[in-house]
Design a protein around this motif. Structure first.
Motif, mmCIF file in Angstrom:
data_model
loop_
_atom_site.group_PDB
_atom_site.id
_atom_site.type_symbol
_atom_site.label_atom_id
_atom_site.label_comp_id
_atom_site.label_asym_id
_atom_site.label_seq_id
_atom_site.Cartn_x
_atom_site.Cartn_y
_atom_site.Cartn_z
ATOM 1 N N ARG A 4 10.360 13.490 -4.599
ATOM 2 C CA ARG A 4 10.785 13.503 -3.156
ATOM 3 C C ARG A 4 10.777 12.345 -2.394
ATOM 4 N NH1 ARG A 4 7.016 17.101 -0.346
ATOM 5 N NH2 ARG A 4 5.382 16.439 -1.846
ATOM 6 N N PRO A 5 11.915 11.397 -2.731
ATOM 7 C CA PRO A 5 11.871 10.284 -2.217
ATOM 8 C C PRO A 5 11.892 10.017 -0.526
ATOM 9 C CG PRO A 5 13.149 10.309 -3.902
ATOM 10 C CD PRO A 5 12.873 11.658 -3.728
ATOM 11 N N ALA A 6 12.701 10.958 -0.016
ATOM 12 C CA ALA A 6 12.705 11.074 1.582
ATOM 13 C C ALA A 6 11.592 11.446 1.983
ATOM 14 C CB ALA A 6 13.855 12.010 1.901
ATOM 15 N N GLU A 7 10.672 12.284 1.485
ATOM 16 C CA GLU A 7 9.470 12.692 1.984
ATOM 17 C C GLU A 7 8.341 11.531 1.887
ATOM 18 O OE1 GLU A 7 6.110 15.225 3.674
ATOM 19 O OE2 GLU A 7 8.218 14.852 3.785
ATOM 20 N N ALA A 8 8.451 10.482 0.843
ATOM 21 C CA ALA A 8 7.545 9.592 0.638
ATOM 22 C C ALA A 8 7.875 8.544 1.596
ATOM 23 C CB ALA A 8 7.912 9.042 -0.817
ATOM 24 N N VAL A 35 9.463 0.885 -1.239
ATOM 25 C CA VAL A 35 8.741 1.048 -2.469
ATOM 26 C C VAL A 35 8.314 2.437 -2.719
ATOM 27 C CG1 VAL A 35 6.412 0.456 -3.015
ATOM 28 C CG2 VAL A 35 7.996 -1.201 -1.928
ATOM 29 N N ALA A 36 7.716 3.213 -1.440
ATOM 30 C CA ALA A 36 7.392 4.514 -1.535
ATOM 31 C C ALA A 36 8.459 5.463 -2.387
ATOM 32 C CB ALA A 36 7.057 4.933 -0.212
ATOM 33 N N ALA A 37 9.775 5.300 -1.749
ATOM 34 C CA ALA A 37 11.028 6.320 -2.349
ATOM 35 C C ALA A 37 11.101 5.819 -3.843
ATOM 36 C CB ALA A 37 12.288 5.861 -1.518
ATOM 37 N N GLY A 38 11.065 4.570 -4.049
ATOM 38 C CA GLY A 38 11.292 4.199 -5.532
ATOM 39 C C GLY A 38 10.034 4.863 -6.500
ATOM 40 N N VAL A 39 8.793 4.570 -6.013
ATOM 41 C CA VAL A 39 7.958 5.252 -6.800
ATOM 42 C C VAL A 39 7.919 6.995 -6.855
ATOM 43 C CG1 VAL A 39 5.365 5.495 -6.869
ATOM 44 C CG2 VAL A 39 6.334 3.377 -6.637
ATOM 45 N N PRO A 67 2.790 27.717 -5.678
ATOM 46 C CA PRO A 67 3.979 28.355 -5.430
ATOM 47 C C PRO A 67 4.984 27.040 -4.709
ATOM 48 C CG PRO A 67 2.246 28.787 -3.806
ATOM 49 C CD PRO A 67 1.475 28.114 -4.902
ATOM 50 N N ALA A 68 6.201 27.279 -5.136
ATOM 51 C CA ALA A 68 6.987 26.279 -4.443
ATOM 52 C C ALA A 68 7.212 26.575 -2.720
ATOM 53 C CB ALA A 68 8.542 26.385 -4.842
ATOM 54 N N HIS A 69 6.788 25.592 -2.096
ATOM 55 C CA HIS A 69 7.030 25.690 -0.510
ATOM 56 C C HIS A 69 7.830 24.399 0.063
ATOM 57 C CE1 HIS A 69 4.013 22.568 -1.403
ATOM 58 N NE2 HIS A 69 4.453 22.014 -0.156
ATOM 59 N N GLU A 70 8.666 23.684 -0.634
ATOM 60 C CA GLU A 70 9.897 22.946 -0.144
ATOM 61 C C GLU A 70 10.796 22.725 -1.008
ATOM 62 O OE1 GLU A 70 8.058 18.998 1.120
ATOM 63 O OE2 GLU A 70 6.089 19.878 1.769
ATOM 64 N N PRO A 71 11.796 22.478 -0.597
ATOM 65 C CA PRO A 71 13.026 22.451 -1.392
ATOM 66 C C PRO A 71 12.977 21.076 -2.068
ATOM 67 C CG PRO A 71 13.675 22.093 0.805
ATOM 68 C CD PRO A 71 12.315 22.633 0.893
ATOM 69 N N ALA A 72 13.473 21.044 -3.398
ATOM 70 C CA ALA A 72 13.371 19.723 -4.201
ATOM 71 C C ALA A 72 14.336 18.958 -3.606
ATOM 72 C CB ALA A 72 13.648 20.069 -5.603
ATOM 73 N N GLU A 73 14.314 17.605 -3.801
ATOM 74 C CA GLU A 73 15.475 16.823 -3.332
ATOM 75 C C GLU A 73 15.984 16.338 -4.330
ATOM 76 O OE1 GLU A 73 13.737 13.097 -1.354
ATOM 77 O OE2 GLU A 73 12.435 14.199 -0.095
ATOM 78 N N THR A 74 17.379 15.969 -4.198
ATOM 79 C CA THR A 74 18.216 15.700 -5.326
ATOM 80 C C THR A 74 18.164 14.068 -5.328
ATOM 81 O OG1 THR A 74 19.557 17.526 -5.060
ATOM 82 C CG2 THR A 74 20.601 15.519 -6.038
ATOM 83 N N ARG A 131 0.597 -1.042 0.002
ATOM 84 C CA ARG A 131 0.035 -0.062 -0.076
ATOM 85 C C ARG A 131 0.804 1.223 0.094
ATOM 86 N NH1 ARG A 131 -0.770 -1.638 5.560
ATOM 87 N NH2 ARG A 131 -0.224 0.121 6.995
ATOM 88 N N ALA A 132 2.243 1.084 -0.267
ATOM 89 C CA ALA A 132 2.969 2.291 -0.315
ATOM 90 C C ALA A 132 3.154 3.270 -1.390
ATOM 91 C CB ALA A 132 4.515 1.657 0.274
ATOM 92 N N ALA A 133 2.780 2.633 -2.719
ATOM 93 C CA ALA A 133 2.879 3.603 -3.771
ATOM 94 C C ALA A 133 2.252 4.694 -3.805
ATOM 95 C CB ALA A 133 2.144 2.623 -5.106
ATOM 96 N N PRO A 134 1.042 4.945 -3.197
ATOM 97 C CA PRO A 134 0.444 6.255 -2.952
ATOM 98 C C PRO A 134 1.191 7.195 -2.420
ATOM 99 C CG PRO A 134 -1.362 4.865 -2.547
ATOM 100 C CD PRO A 134 -0.204 3.812 -2.539
ATOM 101 N N TYR A 135 1.972 7.028 -1.421
ATOM 102 C CA TYR A 135 2.934 8.011 -0.725
ATOM 103 C C TYR A 135 4.135 8.544 -1.934
ATOM 104 C CZ TYR A 135 0.696 6.959 3.258
ATOM 105 O OH TYR A 135 -0.348 6.710 4.146
ATOM 106 N N GLY A 136 4.344 7.516 -2.755
ATOM 107 C CA GLY A 136 5.406 7.990 -3.691
ATOM 108 C C GLY A 136 4.804 8.810 -4.941
ATOM 109 N N VAL A 137 3.719 8.539 -5.061
ATOM 110 C CA VAL A 137 2.886 9.410 -6.191
ATOM 111 C C VAL A 137 2.647 10.777 -5.616
ATOM 112 C CG1 VAL A 137 0.609 9.762 -7.166
ATOM 113 C CG2 VAL A 137 1.506 7.387 -7.277
ATOM 114 N N PHE A 138 2.103 10.772 -4.230
ATOM 115 C CA PHE A 138 1.942 12.314 -3.438
ATOM 116 C C PHE A 138 3.225 12.990 -3.516
ATOM 117 C CE2 PHE A 138 1.924 14.692 0.482
ATOM 118 C CZ PHE A 138 0.873 15.557 0.288
ATOM 119 N N ALA A 139 4.358 12.149 -3.002
ATOM 120 C CA ALA A 139 5.645 12.993 -2.849
ATOM 121 C C ALA A 139 6.497 12.868 -4.126
ATOM 122 C CB ALA A 139 6.426 12.511 -1.631
ATOM 123 N N ALA A 140 5.925 12.931 -5.137
ATOM 124 C CA ALA A 140 6.690 12.810 -6.546
ATOM 125 C C ALA A 140 7.912 13.622 -6.549
ATOM 126 C CB ALA A 140 5.824 13.133 -7.841
#
Length: 353
Positions: free
Chosen positions: A161-165, A188-192, A344-351, A150-159
């Motif tokens: 941003r793997p650490a946030e997912a 799984v969430a970070a990969g998605v 508007p951007a509100h979080e720094p993008a992850e590398t 059930r982890a994939a939705p978190y990767g979708v939401f935090a596209a």
């Protein structure tokens, strides 16, 4: 035949499409969650089977073998987590997750699957006894792949941003899982999340590994699987499966098989999902995860039309409260509308790694 080492033929696999803006993000989101449901439905008949048993019954699975293919608990729990995330977003807390379990599952009449796998059943028993996270996750199957499914939705939401997912899915998992069960969901969430940003396979795998402890069983299994991927599905399976172990829902194994299938197919959707299915074990979950990764990377258009058309709204056979919800509805809830102005951007993008 299993996937083979990179050759001139595999080199012709097209790269991920260029999908930009809100429309591209939604296409990837729909690919991720529809890919999950398709993989779940394709893999369900092969669940808990050995490759030899699959070959004896079907030869090689190349499409749906069930008369009425549909998603199992994997799809219904992914819808559950997606709706939970759409409701609370980045403000999610263990208490909110626990409240949703009570509202949508524990305090309702259960479906025929009685809450699905062992980890879910153990969690429900604890919640009904009045326990809350993290104590509700203290049961014998906290290491299962029930969070990974059930982890994939978190990767979708935090596209992108793997650490946030990984952070958010661990909050979800705190109610039902612990240790390797959490790590499987985070991988799984970070990969998605990386795939949602169009990352190549190597970066998707690196993002998954970066989300979990380097010395964890999950990380070791994942590394073994992707190292063996160029030698095909038999090599992947041999690298991670615990021979003779009775439970096929072991998170480090199932997650590694899914990433191994994804890597063996070089991210191509059809090959990734069918590789996972034909390896057996917890085939619905491994194919669901492989489908989510490949669908996020390549978008919904990469999913064969006849496979996609078979996926309807959830039947609620496991979670009655999820009946009538479709994975595409959830994908749309988790992504901005293509017609909306840019936020508007509100979080720094992850590398990405």
């Amino acid at each position: 035949m299993g996937a083979t080492a990179p050759t001139a033929s595999t080199a012709r696999v097209p790269p991920p499409p260029v999908l930009r803006g809100a429309a591209g993000l939604r296409e990837r989101a729909r690919g991720a969650l529809l890919g999950l449901a398709v993989g779940d439905a394709l893999g369900a008949p092969a669940e808990n089977m050995k490759p030899s048993e699959i070959r004896a019954r079907w030869g090689r699975i190349t499409g749906y073998v069930a008369e009425c293919p549909c998603g199992t608990d994997d799809t219904e729990y992914a819808i559950f987590s997606g709706l939970l995330l759409a409701r609370h977003g980045a403000a999610l807390t263990p208490a909110l997750v626990g409240a949703a379990w009570h509202e949508w599952i524990a305090d309702r009449e259960e479906g025929p699957f009685r809450g699905a796998g062992f980890s879910e059943r153990g969690t429900l028993e604890n919640l009904r006894r009045g326990l809350a996270a993290p104590i509700s996750a203290q049961h014998r199957h906290a290491w299962s792949d029930g969070l990974a499914m059930r982890a994939a939705p978190y990767g979708v939401f935090a596209a992108g941003r793997p650490a946030e997912a990984a952070r958010l899915v661990a909050i979800d998992g705190s109610v039902s899982h612990d240790g390797e069960g959490i790590y499987g969901g985070q991988a799984v969430a970070a990969g998605v999340a990386a795939a949602m940003a169009g990352a190549p396979v190597v970066a998707v795998v690196a993002s998954a590994l970066a989300a979990v402890p380097d010395d964890s069983w999950t990380a070791r299994s994942l590394r073994r699987a992707v190292t063996a991927a160029h030698r095909g599905e038999r090599a992947v399976r041999s690298a991670v499966v615990i021979g003779g172990y009775p439970w096929t829902d072991l998170a480090p194994e199932a997650v590694a098989l899914a990433f191994g299938a994804y890597a063996a197919a070089d991210g191509e959707f059809t090959d990734a999902v069918l590789t996972a299915v034909n390896m057996g074990r917890d085939a619905d979950t491994t194919a669901a995860v492989a489908g989510a990764l490949a669908g996020a990377a390549r978008g919904a258009a990469a999913i064969p039309g006849e496979w996609a058309a078979a996926i309807g709204p959830a039947r609620g056979s496991c979670l009655p409260a999820m009946a009538g919800h479709h994975v595409l509805e959830v994908a749309d809830l988790l992504t901005p509308s293509p017609d909306s102005p840019p936020a508007p951007a509100h979080e720094p993008a992850e590398t990405l790694p």
